[in-house]
Write a protein that holds these residues in place. Sequence first.
Motif, PDB file in Angstrom:
ATOM      1  N   ALA A  45     -25.668   0.400  -2.300  1.00 34.99           N
ATOM      2  CA  ALA A  45     -26.800   0.391  -1.370  1.00 34.99           C
ATOM      3  C   ALA A  45     -27.097  -1.046  -0.957  1.00 34.99           C
ATOM      4  O   ALA A  45     -26.908  -1.988  -1.742  1.00 34.99           O
ATOM      5  CB  ALA A  45     -28.043   1.019  -2.009  1.00 34.99           C
ATOM      6  N   THR A  46     -27.536  -1.228   0.284  1.00 39.53           N
ATOM      7  CA  THR A  46     -27.937  -2.550   0.759  1.00 39.53           C
ATOM      8  C   THR A  46     -29.329  -2.443   1.388  1.00 39.53           C
ATOM      9  O   THR A  46     -29.676  -1.419   1.970  1.00 39.53           O
ATOM     10  CB  THR A  46     -26.948  -3.104   1.800  1.00 39.53           C
ATOM     11  N   LEU A  76     -34.853  -9.990  -9.578  1.00 35.58           N
ATOM     12  CA  LEU A  76     -33.643  -9.312  -9.121  1.00 35.58           C
ATOM     13  C   LEU A  76     -32.511  -9.449 -10.144  1.00 35.58           C
ATOM     14  O   LEU A  76     -31.769  -8.498 -10.395  1.00 35.58           O
ATOM     15  CB  LEU A  76     -33.199  -9.879  -7.767  1.00 35.58           C
ATOM     16  N   LEU A  77     -32.388 -10.626 -10.732  1.00 32.05           N
ATOM     17  CA  LEU A  77     -31.367 -10.829 -11.759  1.00 32.05           C
ATOM     18  C   LEU A  77     -31.631  -9.956 -12.978  1.00 32.05           C
ATOM     19  O   LEU A  77     -30.693  -9.461 -13.616  1.00 32.05           O
ATOM     20  CB  LEU A  77     -31.310 -12.310 -12.163  1.00 32.05           C
ATOM     21  N   SER A  78     -32.913  -9.743 -13.283  1.00 29.26           N
ATOM     22  CA  SER A  78     -33.245  -8.909 -14.445  1.00 29.26           C
ATOM     23  C   SER A  78     -32.876  -7.448 -14.207  1.00 29.26           C
ATOM     24  O   SER A  78     -32.688  -6.685 -15.157  1.00 29.26           O
ATOM     25  CB  SER A  78     -34.749  -9.018 -14.744  1.00 29.26           C
ATOM     26  N   ASP A  85     -24.759 -11.316  -4.968  1.00 29.63           N
ATOM     27  CA  ASP A  85     -25.245 -10.189  -4.172  1.00 29.63           C
ATOM     28  C   ASP A  85     -26.675 -10.395  -3.697  1.00 29.63           C
ATOM     29  O   ASP A  85     -27.303  -9.480  -3.169  1.00 29.63           O
ATOM     30  CB  ASP A  85     -25.152  -8.891  -4.985  1.00 29.63           C
ATOM     31  N   ILE A  86     -27.195 -11.618  -3.892  1.00 28.03           N
ATOM     32  CA  ILE A  86     -28.529 -11.984  -3.411  1.00 28.03           C
ATOM     33  C   ILE A  86     -28.339 -13.077  -2.357  1.00 28.03           C
ATOM     34  O   ILE A  86     -28.094 -14.238  -2.687  1.00 28.03           O
ATOM     35  CB  ILE A  86     -29.426 -12.492  -4.557  1.00 28.03           C
ATOM     36  N   LEU A  87     -28.415 -12.712  -1.094  1.00 27.41           N
ATOM     37  CA  LEU A  87     -28.090 -13.639  -0.004  1.00 27.41           C
ATOM     38  C   LEU A  87     -29.329 -13.938   0.833  1.00 27.41           C
ATOM     39  O   LEU A  87     -29.932 -13.039   1.425  1.00 27.41           O
ATOM     40  CB  LEU A  87     -27.000 -13.030   0.885  1.00 27.41           C
ATOM     41  N   THR A  88     -29.704 -15.202   0.896  1.00 25.98           N
ATOM     42  CA  THR A  88     -30.809 -15.630   1.751  1.00 25.98           C
ATOM     43  C   THR A  88     -30.300 -15.785   3.169  1.00 25.98           C
ATOM     44  O   THR A  88     -29.373 -16.558   3.431  1.00 25.98           O
ATOM     45  CB  THR A  88     -31.392 -16.967   1.264  1.00 25.98           C
ATOM     46  N   THR A  89     -30.892 -15.048   4.101  1.00 22.73           N
ATOM     47  CA  THR A  89     -30.408 -15.066   5.484  1.00 22.73           C
ATOM     48  C   THR A  89     -31.275 -15.899   6.427  1.00 22.73           C
ATOM     49  O   THR A  89     -30.802 -16.332   7.468  1.00 22.73           O
ATOM     50  CB  THR A  89     -30.321 -13.637   6.032  1.00 22.73           C
ATOM     51  N   SER A  90     -32.555 -16.130   6.061  1.00 18.65           N
ATOM     52  CA  SER A  90     -33.402 -16.963   6.923  1.00 18.65           C
ATOM     53  C   SER A  90     -34.625 -17.461   6.162  1.00 18.65           C
ATOM     54  O   SER A  90     -35.112 -16.795   5.242  1.00 18.65           O
ATOM     55  CB  SER A  90     -33.848 -16.184   8.167  1.00 18.65           C
ATOM     56  N   ILE A 115     -34.138 -11.992   2.487  1.00 17.60           N
ATOM     57  CA  ILE A 115     -33.035 -11.918   1.521  1.00 17.60           C
ATOM     58  C   ILE A 115     -32.317 -10.584   1.683  1.00 17.60           C
ATOM     59  O   ILE A 115     -32.948  -9.526   1.774  1.00 17.60           O
ATOM     60  CB  ILE A 115     -33.570 -12.050   0.077  1.00 17.60           C
ATOM     61  N   TYR A 116     -30.995 -10.657   1.732  1.00 15.43           N
ATOM     62  CA  TYR A 116     -30.154  -9.459   1.867  1.00 15.43           C
ATOM     63  C   TYR A 116     -29.584  -9.110   0.492  1.00 15.43           C
ATOM     64  O   TYR A 116     -28.938  -9.945  -0.158  1.00 15.43           O
ATOM     65  CB  TYR A 116     -29.029  -9.724   2.859  1.00 15.43           C
ATOM     66  N   ILE A 117     -29.830  -7.879   0.047  1.00 14.75           N
ATOM     67  CA  ILE A 117     -29.453  -7.450  -1.303  1.00 14.75           C
ATOM     68  C   ILE A 117     -28.335  -6.413  -1.237  1.00 14.75           C
ATOM     69  O   ILE A 117     -28.398  -5.470  -0.446  1.00 14.75           O
ATOM     70  CB  ILE A 117     -30.658  -6.840  -2.055  1.00 14.75           C
ATOM     71  N   THR A 118     -27.327  -6.597  -2.082  1.00 13.65           N
ATOM     72  CA  THR A 118     -26.285  -5.593  -2.274  1.00 13.65           C
ATOM     73  C   THR A 118     -26.421  -5.037  -3.683  1.00 13.65           C
ATOM     74  O   THR A 118     -26.260  -5.771  -4.663  1.00 13.65           O
ATOM     75  CB  THR A 118     -24.874  -6.188  -2.086  1.00 13.65           C
ATOM     76  N   LEU A 119     -26.742  -3.762  -3.784  1.00 16.09           N
ATOM     77  CA  LEU A 119     -26.946  -3.112  -5.081  1.00 16.09           C
ATOM     78  C   LEU A 119     -25.719  -2.262  -5.408  1.00 16.09           C
ATOM     79  O   LEU A 119     -25.470  -1.239  -4.761  1.00 16.09           O
ATOM     80  CB  LEU A 119     -28.202  -2.245  -5.046  1.00 16.09           C
TER      81      LEU A 119
END
Length: 239
Positions: A45-46, A76-78, A85-90, A115-119
Amino acid sequence: MKNTLGLLLTVLLLGCQTDSTLAPSKFKTIMIKSVGEVETLPDVATFQINLNCLQKSVKVSKQCLVDKSNELNSKLLSFGIKQDDILTTSVNMNKSYTWRNNSQVFEGYNSSITIYITLRDINKLDQIYTELLENRNLELSSLAYTHSKLDSLKNEAYVDALKKANTLTDKLLTELPASEKEILKIGNVEISASMPESKEQLEQDGYAVAEVAAQNRSIAISKGTVLIKATLFVEYQIK
């Protein structure tokens, strides 16, 4: 006299070779456009997180954003989400106004980060979404589903497309004065047909381009599953 006959025979032989070289081979072809499909449950999921800080001064707003984003990253790391998989986009900062009594009123400086998250463990989605929504500084959006093995699934879709093309061609052969087929060309983009005869003649003979299913589409979610489609163009010689 012998020299004249020898020269005449040589010219005749060359004429036969030239005619056989220039004469196009006569064969019939069918071009099939086939769409293969593979449907499976998503395992990835994203989604996007938008974090905001509204403060009266630029300095305080910036520091608030730094502190809140660090807290969010640790959270998020926890959850077991990897840093990659934690990407800052702006990252943005703007003045914020509100409309009161027919005039604009300055509220403060609004700093934000997206932040764009890939789960990759989709079973944790409900828990993570619930906990993040409890944070008043966060907004969640753009939830989408996909699969971690899209390349291999795409290959399976191509195999399905080829099977469909073969099945359709076999059915067409039962209605045509032909019983055998042989693949001449195959591709995942539109290919030109090997047609030694004119298009008009082929249409008169009843051999035209056949199409299987609809146009190729990108990955879509349908009834909780990921649908992968792949298009093949296959040209057959029939005889």
